[in-house]
Motif scaffolding. Structure first.
Motif, PDB file in Angstrom:
ATOM      1  N   GLY A  17      33.705  57.309  59.066  1.00 15.41           N
ATOM      2  CA  GLY A  17      34.876  57.823  58.380  1.00 15.41           C
ATOM      3  C   GLY A  17      36.090  57.760  59.284  1.00 15.41           C
ATOM      4  N   SER A  18      37.259  57.628  58.695  1.00 21.51           N
ATOM      5  CA  SER A  18      38.463  57.486  59.504  1.00 21.51           C
ATOM      6  C   SER A  18      39.035  58.833  59.939  1.00 21.51           C
ATOM      7  CB  SER A  18      39.520  56.702  58.725  1.00 21.51           C
ATOM      8  OG  SER A  18      39.823  57.381  57.529  1.00 21.51           O
ATOM      9  N   GLY A  19      38.651  59.893  59.261  1.00 18.51           N
ATOM     10  CA  GLY A  19      39.215  61.197  59.597  1.00 18.51           C
ATOM     11  C   GLY A  19      38.162  62.144  60.128  1.00 18.51           C
ATOM     12  N   LYS A  20      38.634  63.189  60.781  1.00 18.10           N
ATOM     13  CA  LYS A  20      37.721  64.174  61.333  1.00 18.10           C
ATOM     14  C   LYS A  20      37.017  64.910  60.198  1.00 18.10           C
ATOM     15  CE  LYS A  20      37.635  67.587  64.954  1.00 18.10           C
ATOM     16  NZ  LYS A  20      38.424  68.361  65.884  1.00 18.10           N
ATOM     17  N   GLY A  21      35.703  65.019  60.276  1.00 15.63           N
ATOM     18  CA  GLY A  21      34.939  65.719  59.262  1.00 15.63           C
ATOM     19  C   GLY A  21      34.669  64.885  58.016  1.00 15.63           C
ATOM     20  N   GLN A  22      35.071  63.630  58.029  1.00 11.70           N
ATOM     21  CA  GLN A  22      34.851  62.770  56.876  1.00 11.70           C
ATOM     22  C   GLN A  22      33.461  62.161  56.962  1.00 11.70           C
ATOM     23  OE1 GLN A  22      37.722  59.659  56.726  1.00 11.70           O
ATOM     24  NE2 GLN A  22      38.283  60.089  54.646  1.00 11.70           N
ATOM     25  N   ALA A  23      32.776  62.079  55.837  1.00 15.44           N
ATOM     26  CA  ALA A  23      31.448  61.477  55.809  1.00 15.44           C
ATOM     27  C   ALA A  23      31.559  59.963  55.866  1.00 15.44           C
ATOM     28  CB  ALA A  23      30.724  61.894  54.533  1.00 15.44           C
ATOM     29  N   ALA A  24      30.518  59.316  56.379  1.00 16.26           N
ATOM     30  CA  ALA A  24      30.502  57.858  56.434  1.00 16.26           C
ATOM     31  C   ALA A  24      30.268  57.303  55.032  1.00 16.26           C
ATOM     32  CB  ALA A  24      29.401  57.398  57.374  1.00 16.26           C
ATOM     33  N   ALA A  25      30.884  56.170  54.724  1.00 16.64           N
ATOM     34  CA  ALA A  25      30.737  55.536  53.418  1.00 16.64           C
ATOM     35  C   ALA A  25      29.748  54.386  53.523  1.00 16.64           C
ATOM     36  CB  ALA A  25      32.085  55.020  52.936  1.00 16.64           C
ATOM     37  N   LEU A  26      29.002  54.175  52.473  1.00 14.59           N
ATOM     38  CA  LEU A  26      28.036  53.085  52.453  1.00 14.59           C
ATOM     39  C   LEU A  26      28.716  51.781  52.092  1.00 14.59           C
ATOM     40  CD1 LEU A  26      25.156  54.838  50.546  1.00 14.59           C
ATOM     41  CD2 LEU A  26      25.132  54.101  52.902  1.00 14.59           C
ATOM     42  N   PRO A  27      28.326  50.695  52.723  1.00 16.79           N
ATOM     43  CA  PRO A  27      28.886  49.401  52.343  1.00 16.79           C
ATOM     44  C   PRO A  27      28.307  48.973  51.001  1.00 16.79           C
ATOM     45  CG  PRO A  27      27.182  49.107  53.985  1.00 16.79           C
ATOM     46  CD  PRO A  27      27.376  50.591  53.816  1.00 16.79           C
ATOM     47  N   LEU A  28      29.133  48.412  50.134  1.00 19.37           N
ATOM     48  CA  LEU A  28      28.640  47.972  48.842  1.00 19.37           C
ATOM     49  C   LEU A  28      27.762  46.743  48.964  1.00 19.37           C
ATOM     50  CD1 LEU A  28      31.656  48.530  46.452  1.00 19.37           C
ATOM     51  CD2 LEU A  28      29.491  49.740  46.514  1.00 19.37           C
ATOM     52  N   GLY A  29      27.799  46.072  50.092  1.00 22.82           N
ATOM     53  CA  GLY A  29      27.008  44.874  50.267  1.00 22.82           C
ATOM     54  C   GLY A  29      25.527  45.122  50.490  1.00 22.82           C
ATOM     55  N   SER A  30      25.120  46.337  50.788  1.00 22.57           N
ATOM     56  CA  SER A  30      23.699  46.598  50.985  1.00 22.57           C
ATOM     57  C   SER A  30      23.020  46.819  49.637  1.00 22.57           C
ATOM     58  CB  SER A  30      23.500  47.799  51.916  1.00 22.57           C
ATOM     59  OG  SER A  30      23.928  48.975  51.297  1.00 22.57           O
ATOM     60  N   VAL A  31      21.724  46.770  49.632  1.00 24.97           N
ATOM     61  CA  VAL A  31      20.953  46.802  48.390  1.00 24.97           C
ATOM     62  C   VAL A  31      20.979  48.172  47.717  1.00 24.97           C
ATOM     63  CG1 VAL A  31      18.641  46.517  47.430  1.00 24.97           C
ATOM     64  CG2 VAL A  31      19.452  44.962  49.187  1.00 24.97           C
ATOM     65  N   ALA A  32      20.857  49.243  48.470  1.00 26.10           N
ATOM     66  CA  ALA A  32      20.740  50.579  47.883  1.00 26.10           C
ATOM     67  C   ALA A  32      21.944  50.966  47.014  1.00 26.10           C
ATOM     68  CB  ALA A  32      20.509  51.622  48.962  1.00 26.10           C
ATOM     69  N   PRO A  33      23.186  50.776  47.466  1.00 23.63           N
ATOM     70  CA  PRO A  33      24.306  51.130  46.587  1.00 23.63           C
ATOM     71  C   PRO A  33      24.359  50.293  45.313  1.00 23.63           C
ATOM     72  CG  PRO A  33      25.070  50.975  48.841  1.00 23.63           C
ATOM     73  CD  PRO A  33      23.669  50.453  48.810  1.00 23.63           C
ATOM     74  N   LEU A  34      23.989  49.018  45.408  1.00 23.10           N
ATOM     75  CA  LEU A  34      23.989  48.170  44.223  1.00 23.10           C
ATOM     76  C   LEU A  34      22.940  48.644  43.224  1.00 23.10           C
ATOM     77  CD1 LEU A  34      24.348  44.661  45.896  1.00 23.10           C
ATOM     78  CD2 LEU A  34      26.140  46.166  45.033  1.00 23.10           C
ATOM     79  N   ARG A  35      21.779  49.000  43.733  1.00 20.74           N
ATOM     80  CA  ARG A  35      20.719  49.524  42.869  1.00 20.74           C
ATOM     81  C   ARG A  35      21.147  50.865  42.264  1.00 20.74           C
ATOM     82  NH1 ARG A  35      16.109  49.647  46.265  1.00 20.74           N
ATOM     83  NH2 ARG A  35      16.118  47.401  46.038  1.00 20.74           N
ATOM     84  N   PHE A  36      21.810  51.687  43.068  1.00 18.64           N
ATOM     85  CA  PHE A  36      22.291  52.974  42.583  1.00 18.64           C
ATOM     86  C   PHE A  36      23.291  52.780  41.446  1.00 18.64           C
ATOM     87  CE2 PHE A  36      25.374  56.471  42.738  1.00 18.64           C
ATOM     88  CZ  PHE A  36      24.518  57.545  42.530  1.00 18.64           C
ATOM     89  N   ILE A  37      24.236  51.844  41.617  1.00 15.06           N
ATOM     90  CA  ILE A  37      25.227  51.563  40.566  1.00 15.06           C
ATOM     91  C   ILE A  37      24.515  51.110  39.299  1.00 15.06           C
ATOM     92  CG2 ILE A  37      27.118  50.033  39.865  1.00 15.06           C
ATOM     93  CD1 ILE A  37      28.007  50.046  42.825  1.00 15.06           C
ATOM     94  N   ALA A  38      23.563  50.189  39.433  1.00 15.36           N
ATOM     95  CA  ALA A  38      22.833  49.686  38.265  1.00 15.36           C
ATOM     96  C   ALA A  38      22.092  50.817  37.553  1.00 15.36           C
ATOM     97  CB  ALA A  38      21.861  48.585  38.688  1.00 15.36           C
ATOM     98  N   ASP A  39      21.422  51.675  38.315  1.00 10.93           N
ATOM     99  CA  ASP A  39      20.696  52.801  37.719  1.00 10.93           C
ATOM    100  C   ASP A  39      21.640  53.751  36.995  1.00 10.93           C
ATOM    101  OD1 ASP A  39      18.365  51.773  38.750  1.00 10.93           O
ATOM    102  OD2 ASP A  39      18.277  53.173  40.454  1.00 10.93           O
ATOM    103  N   GLN A  40      22.766  54.051  37.613  1.00 10.14           N
ATOM    104  CA  GLN A  40      23.724  54.973  37.013  1.00 10.14           C
ATOM    105  C   GLN A  40      24.341  54.383  35.739  1.00 10.14           C
ATOM    106  OE1 GLN A  40      24.568  58.294  38.076  1.00 10.14           O
ATOM    107  NE2 GLN A  40      22.574  57.824  38.954  1.00 10.14           N
ATOM    108  N   LEU A  41      24.604  53.089  35.739  1.00  9.11           N
ATOM    109  CA  LEU A  41      25.149  52.454  34.534  1.00  9.11           C
ATOM    110  C   LEU A  41      24.139  52.484  33.399  1.00  9.11           C
ATOM    111  CD1 LEU A  41      27.064  49.409  36.028  1.00  9.11           C
ATOM    112  CD2 LEU A  41      28.048  51.452  34.967  1.00  9.11           C
ATOM    113  N   ARG A  42      22.856  52.304  33.716  1.00  8.94           N
ATOM    114  CA  ARG A  42      21.816  52.398  32.674  1.00  8.94           C
ATOM    115  C   ARG A  42      21.757  53.801  32.086  1.00  8.94           C
ATOM    116  NH1 ARG A  42      19.130  48.694  35.842  1.00  8.94           N
ATOM    117  NH2 ARG A  42      18.094  50.278  37.089  1.00  8.94           N
ATOM    118  N   GLU A  43      22.120  54.795  32.888  1.00  6.13           N
ATOM    119  CA  GLU A  43      22.131  56.191  32.419  1.00  6.13           C
ATOM    120  C   GLU A  43      23.490  56.579  31.834  1.00  6.13           C
ATOM    121  OE1 GLU A  43      20.850  58.652  35.640  1.00  6.13           O
ATOM    122  OE2 GLU A  43      18.941  57.590  35.837  1.00  6.13           O
TER     123      GLU A  43
END
Length: 92
Positions: A17-43
């Motif tokens: 994260g760029s700021g203090k106390g900010q959580a790290a963001a996941l890259p969209l290029g990895s498999v897990a976020p893409l699978r998460f997006i697909a699952d959420q869209l199905r729901e």
């Protein structure tokens, strides 16, 4: 259901994260976020909800979905889109 952070453990790098106390963001290029997006869209989850879970801008998620939709059916198919992108990638 595991959180996206739990599901993606070890599935690629995390961006600090760029700021203090900010959580790290996941890259969209990895498999897990893409699978998460697909699952959420199905729901039928809202793009803003998906974006909040992935700590990304709704416009980023919207662009990801738009770019990886199947040209005929319109379904979000990240793995097929990734295979097409890999086929287009120049080889050394």
């Amino acid at each position: 259901m595991p959180t996206i952070r739990q599901a993606s453990a070890g599935c690629g790098r995390l961006h600090a994260g760029s700021g203090k106390g900010q959580a790290a963001a996941l890259p969209l290029g990895s498999v897990a976020p893409l699978r998460f997006i697909a699952d959420q869209l199905r729901e039928n989850a809202a793009i803003r909800h998906i974006a909040a879970e992935l700590e990304r801008s709704p416009s980023t998620i919207s662009r990801e979905i738009r770019r990886k939709r199947h040209p005929v059916s319109g379904q979000y198919r990240p793995h097929a889109a990734q295979a097409r992108a890999d086929a287009r990638r120049p080889r050394p």
